[in-house]
Design a protein around this motif. Structure first.
Motif, PDB file in Angstrom:
ATOM      1  N   VAL C  49       0.830  -1.210   0.000  1.00 54.67           N
ATOM      2  CA  VAL C  49       0.000   0.000   0.000  1.00 54.67           C
ATOM      3  C   VAL C  49       0.866   1.263   0.000  1.00 54.67           C
ATOM      4  N   MET C  52       2.545   2.092  -3.279  1.00 47.89           N
ATOM      5  CA  MET C  52       1.823   2.771  -4.362  1.00 47.89           C
ATOM      6  C   MET C  52       2.307   4.218  -4.518  1.00 47.89           C
ATOM      7  N   LEU C  53       2.836   4.781  -3.441  1.00 49.37           N
ATOM      8  CA  LEU C  53       3.111   6.225  -3.458  1.00 49.37           C
ATOM      9  C   LEU C  53       4.302   6.635  -4.325  1.00 49.37           C
ATOM     10  N   LEU C  72      -0.291   2.941 -14.307  1.00 49.14           N
ATOM     11  CA  LEU C  72      -1.512   2.987 -13.493  1.00 49.14           C
ATOM     12  C   LEU C  72      -1.990   1.569 -13.159  1.00 49.14           C
ATOM     13  N   VAL C  75       0.350   0.160 -10.429  1.00 47.75           N
ATOM     14  CA  VAL C  75       0.131   0.717  -9.096  1.00 47.75           C
ATOM     15  C   VAL C  75      -1.219   0.215  -8.545  1.00 47.75           C
ATOM     16  N   GLN C  76      -2.184   0.094  -9.433  1.00 48.94           N
ATOM     17  CA  GLN C  76      -3.480  -0.451  -9.019  1.00 48.94           C
ATOM     18  C   GLN C  76      -3.331  -1.888  -8.523  1.00 48.94           C
ATOM     19  N   ASP C  77      -2.522  -2.667  -9.225  1.00 46.39           N
ATOM     20  CA  ASP C  77      -2.263  -4.043  -8.777  1.00 46.39           C
ATOM     21  C   ASP C  77      -1.726  -4.057  -7.356  1.00 46.39           C
ATOM     22  N   ALA C  79      -2.412  -2.045  -4.937  1.00 45.62           N
ATOM     23  CA  ALA C  79      -3.560  -1.932  -4.026  1.00 45.62           C
ATOM     24  C   ALA C  79      -4.228  -3.294  -3.884  1.00 45.62           C
TER      25      ALA C  79
END
Lengths: 266, 132, 313
Positions: C49, C52-53, C72, C75-77, C79
């Protein structure tokens, strides 16, 4: 293009595709800003999915626009090397994200529009456009469903969420007029039978939005005493490149790398 | 209209993430856990079952958090179907599932092992017969 | 009597693990096993988590639509992977809220690597190549660990992360073959990320207090040093293929052991970052805290809506 539209229709078609592509590119970009910052992990994923759908649609539409235009511009040239005044996306989509209520209300307004528009564009005589629209229709159906469910939850949730949603809807209302107004670009394409009649979209959109806002116990701005203007005039002009100041900043960020090294491949 | 703006201000102050509350929470840390329970729920846990093609069984894929069934379903779709390959999804509140316990495993499942008459090999038929 | 039961249960537990069986949530397990797993799985979840930043930092500036979309999606993965892992932890009788509170209060740790800044676009490529590369080495092992839910979560993560490393390496390879400026960007990113990536496997096992127990219970199957060596052996040839220099003058191939020897890791830097003094520790936690605070009224509304509907039924 074989059996394609004549030269003048072609230019109008390219302009129409820019509008479609730019709307989706800019909204996709805005939604992608949520990734890593959403209210709950599940929503990070949901908003990113929607952003990915929109960016995918934007890529395909701009690529098609570039091909029909015939000036050797690929989708990246169009996304990264045009000025703000050359973008013809709606002002609605370029507004900063605001809070989650603002983001959801905007997504709901746009998705209802996108869904009605894509449904019709599936019947376009341009096969490639019809194909993109078919995909967009399915995707926007889900965007509409997701944003609608959140409209209901925020509208009917707590006192605070209700008020935030009402404020968001009031703020956004002035951006919806130009979304539903079509001009000579769409008219010309319809006359040439390139796309079907888009005029039924506005009343249908109003119907969908009124039903959901009512269920969400949100007052429809146009039913408010001041006709929903809330002291603000409805915006117009973005289809001709007239924008809010926000677009310039968004593009400055989006285009920085591509423009700093124009000869580089990434 | 001004009235509900005032209400909004009031309800923001009621929010425990407001700086004023953070200040109080720092002063009285014991308040924090109460505020936490009441205002920051992640929603219920839902177990997710996905079907990868029609005719296939629904299989357990994992779990997600959501406050209600519709959002649970959408979250499950976004999390477990983002690479396609899914035709149907079930979501079930995790606390609605009753599971056998590991201690049961002997008495629960062993007795079925010796019911050989439930298996086709138990029955003899003439070799020349096909399609049985 | 109870103590005796416990000894018998522990014996049975360990013999199941030795036989390669998986332990499932309702099975008896030693309290230490449960605690260690919660610690490890939640750290892993937090890492996804917070992770992601640094990459999310470049989504809005990705230089082409293709890069924007794949970043995108990646990074979504993360999450998603955070969610799978929180779910695995939740099978051990903790809830996600509790774990998130521990992250935000600074009580729980996450991988130190995400406290470094992403300064140029090549960082995105190098993170995919090094950081995801190191994570895959680790997660491939964890997919075989003794705890069923954690093993399954890692299996799913490994499958999905296949594209992450390739995405990163493709960026690196493209830039390495690009303009002088692009090559400089890649080399700069490699110089900054190489050593922190080696630290991702954790301190040497003699100095890692939990290692022996975790190995005995097959929560881990290889030592930190073994995994680190595997990562170096995999990565050196990949760097040669794109003509990028790894910033370690002591890097040498040992024909006898068939491994790449590498220089000394600066563990002081590692502990410093772990303790909260890395370049971006504060920013990372502040960003997570802000998302959590700003989202509180939304989560509250979702719960209130459900309650209202239930009452109206």
């Amino acid at each position: 293009m074989k059996n394609g539209p004549d030269h003048r229709t072609k230019n109008v078609l390219v302009e129409f595709l820019f509008r479609l592509g730019d709307d989706r590119l800019i909204l996709g970009h805005r939604l992608s800003e949520w990734c890593g910052h959403a209210p709950i992990l599940e929503e990070d994923i949901a908003l990113a999915n929607i952003a990915l759908d929109l960016l995918g649609q934007a890529s395909a539409l701009l690529r098609l626009a570039g091909e029909i235009e015939g000036k050797n511009r690929a989708e990246d040239d169009l996304a990264y090397f045009r000025e703000a005044t050359q973008f013809t996306n709606l002002q609605l989509v370029e507004q900063p994200n605001g809070d989650f209520a603002f983001t959801i209300a905007r997504l709901f307004f746009f998705s209802a529009f996108n869904n009605l528009l894509s449904e019709r564009l599936q019947k376009s005589s341009i096969e490639a456009l019809a194909g993109i629209a078919a995909k967009g229709f399915k995707e926007s159906s889900y965007h509409l469903r997701h944003s609608k469910e959140w409209m209901l939850r925020l509208g009917n949730g707590t006192e605070e969420s209700h008020q935030r949603m009402q404020i968001a809807v009031n703020e956004l209302w002035r951006f919806t007029g130009e979304m539903l107004a079509f001009d000579e670009v769409e008219e010309k394409l319809q006359q040439q039978n390139v796309i079907p009649d888009l005029n039924p979209i506005a009343p249908k959109w109003n119907e969908i939005v009124a039903a959901v806002l009512t269920e969400a116990t949100i007052i429809i701005p146009s039913h408010q005493k001041d006709g929903g203007q809330a002291g603000n005039h409805a915006v117009s002009g973005s289809r001709n490149g007239f924008h809010s100041e926000h677009l310039g900043h968004l593009l400055a960020e989006m285009q920085i790398l591509a423009r700093s090294y124009p000869d580089a491949k990434w | 209209m001004d009235e509900w703006i005032d209400d909004l201000r009031f309800s923001i102050i009621q929010q425990s993430n407001h700086p004023i509350f953070q200040y109080f929470n720092n002063l009285f840390p014991q308040n924090k856990s109460m505020a936490t329970k009441d205002t920051f729920g992640e929603g219920e846990v839902w177990e997710v079952f996905i079907q990868k093609e029609t005719g296939a069984p629904h299989e357990h894929a994992g779990s997600i958090h959501a406050a209600d069934p519709e959002i649970a379903l959408q979250n499950a779709r976004d999390v477990f179907a983002r690479r396609g390959e899914v035709v149907s999804i079930w979501v079930v509140p995790a606390n609605s599932i009753t599971a056998s316990s590991p201690d049961d495993s002997g008495p629960f499942f062993d007795p079925a092992n010796d019911k050989i008459y439930r298996h086709p090999q138990f029955y003899h038929i003439p070799k020349s017969v096909k399609g049985m | 009597m109870e103590a005796l039961d416990e000894i018998i249960l522990l014996e049975r537990f360990e013999s199941r693990i030795n036989a390669g069986e998986k332990i499932e949530p309702k099975d008896w397990m030693p309290e230490r096993y449960r605690k260690q797993l919660i610690r490890m799985i939640s750290q892993h979840a937090h890492s996804e988590v917070v992770g992601m930043l640094p990459e999310g930092n470049w989504i809005t500036r990705a230089p082409s639509l293709r890069r924007k979309i794949s970043l995108l999606a990646k990074v979504q993965d993360e999450a998603g992977h955070g969610m799978y892992l929180y779910s695995a932890a939740e099978t051990l009788d903790v809830d996600r809220r509790e774990l998130i509170e521990q992250l935000l209060s600074g009580q729980a740790k996450y991988s130190h690597i995400f406290n470094y800044p992403t300064l140029n676009w090549a960082d995105i490529g190098v993170i995919g190549w090094f950081v995801d590369g190191a994570a895959i080495v680790n997660q491939t092992m964890l997919a075989k660990c003794s705890y069923g839910p954690y093993s399954r979560a890692n299996l799913r993560i490994c499958k999905e992360e296949n594209f992450h490393k390739r995405q990163g390496y493709e960026i690196v390879a493209t830039m390495a073959a690009g303009t002088t400026e692009q090559r400089e960007m890649v080399q700069d990113a490699v110089n900054r990320w190489w050593w922190p990536s080696l630290m991702m496997f954790g301190p040497s096992d003699n100095e890692s207090p939990n290692s022996a127990e975790l190995l005995r219970w097959k929560v881990k199957l290889h030592s930190n040093d073994e995994l680190r060596q595997r990562f170096v052996d995999l990565t050196v040839p990949q760097s040669q293929a794109v003509n990028i220099t790894l910033p370690d003058p002591e890097l040498r191939y040992d024909k006898k052991t068939q491994h790449w020897n590498f220089g000394k890791i600066n563990w002081e830097e590692f502990w410093n970052v772990v303790k909260g003094n890395g370049p971006c520790n504060r920013e990372r936690l502040a960003a997570r805290q802000k998302a959590d605070d700003d989202g509180a009224w939304v989560r509250e509304a979702a719960v209130a809506y459900t309650m209202k509907r239930r009452m109206n039924r």
